[in-house]
Write an enzyme that holds these catalytic residues in place. Sequence first.
Site, mmCIF file in Angstrom:
data_model
loop_
_atom_site.group_PDB
_atom_site.id
_atom_site.type_symbol
_atom_site.label_atom_id
_atom_site.label_comp_id
_atom_site.label_asym_id
_atom_site.label_seq_id
_atom_site.Cartn_x
_atom_site.Cartn_y
_atom_site.Cartn_z
ATOM 1 N N ILE A 331 -13.898 38.958 39.233
ATOM 2 C CA ILE A 331 -13.473 40.788 39.233
ATOM 3 C C ILE A 331 -14.332 41.914 39.914
ATOM 4 C CG2 ILE A 331 -13.197 42.476 37.538
ATOM 5 C CD1 ILE A 331 -11.890 40.275 36.001
ATOM 6 N N GLU A 373 -17.314 37.001 34.289
ATOM 7 C CA GLU A 373 -15.798 37.705 34.707
ATOM 8 C C GLU A 373 -15.677 36.780 36.110
ATOM 9 O OE1 GLU A 373 -19.750 39.541 36.922
ATOM 10 O OE2 GLU A 373 -19.716 38.661 35.050
#
Length: 457
Positions: A331, A373
């Site tokens: 991300i 992430e």
Amino acid sequence: MTARVLVVDDILANVKLLEARLSAEYFDVITAMSGPEALSICDRGQCDIVLLDVMMPGMDGFEVCRRLKANPATHHIPVIMVTALDQPADRVKGLEAGADDFLTKPVNDLALVTRVRSLVRLKMVQDELRMRAVTSKEIGMRDPLAEAVSESGLNGRILLVDDRSSSSERIAQALGHQHQVDVESKPQEALFKAAERDYDLVMVSLGLADFDPLRLCSQIRSLDRTRGLPILVMADPEDEPRLLRGLDIGVNDYVMRPIDRNEMAARVRTQVRRKRYTERLRDNVQQSMEMAITDGLTGLHNRRYMESHLATLVEQASMRGKPISLLVLDIDFFKAVNDTYGHDAGDDVLREFAQRMRKSVRGIDLACRLGGEEFVVVMPDTDAGVASIVAERIRSKVAADKFPIHKGERAIDVTVSIGISQREGATDGADALLKRADQALYRAKRDGRNRVVLDAA
């Protein structure tokens, strides 16, 4: 099968007699002359089963049993009361204190050994589950051992197998105010019902007219679906040889005719309580296994699971000559989300991202959270061309709609960068596949993010 048997009696001659009988069957026997001494031995985990005299000075057997069953650390230890008291009211008092069985003095040798073996067999199954439950408690799961102490044993589902309507009606009526009782007069139909429905106990009459009741008990024990289902039989005094045989093949308990309603109710509650205890242990183990391989925040498989299965999937692809591709997803600017909106918002983003990613991949694909992430998707039977299409689908779904945070009060833009690798050649292993996808991800980040990059190897 051997076990450590604790014999508790304040009369030395009684202790020596039981010790000699059990030692002859190769049980390891330890002894105690008082209730407090017995509790101390059990607290230290030094026995597998307790043979407990009722009539002792100071602390009688009923009180010792109550304390053992009230303590989560000793609740699981089977207790057989050994007593000269032979009235139903005495047995009910012991069962309500938590006793698992009774032997009346003078003790029959065959009955002694059969009951001890039966209860030890059950405890051995529970011990393994208990050890795993203790481990799962240490990682923050609920404690099934403490829950077992508060279990009432009421509201059970009972299957009663009896072909005499007068008998089955009396039993069903006696138990009906505490349990749900289904009556079945045909043994073969009873077997199907036991396998198909979720019963807590099966009660079988040893007086079935046209079918061997012990065969039914054996069949219940032989099916995977019903192997752990408790069996309680109703027997006449002349049925003792068959009753002992039944205990040997896995019957859990019995009541003798004429049936005392209070004793039957107490024995039924004991069996229902024990089944629920075992089920809690099994459920706890299953949950701990799932926790060990699942990321708690996103519900995806975790890194441990991915690492253990990636090598297997790569090896299978090599043996079958099939392609396998791997995506590494990260991300973009996730640290800024945490710094700007807080870690709760970051968790909202991770959950939403995992949901969108899961909807974009196939059932055979392995979707995992690698950590932080970063995510991984392993795609068996898939070449880089198809993997690129899937990766682009994920990227566009992430970028297309804002991500809700703070329980939907706000929404923010989120993008993802994705690196792709495909297995190249017979010597290309799991580590190399992951490394090349990670390098492709790095290039996607370097070239501006929010893009898909295929490894150029």
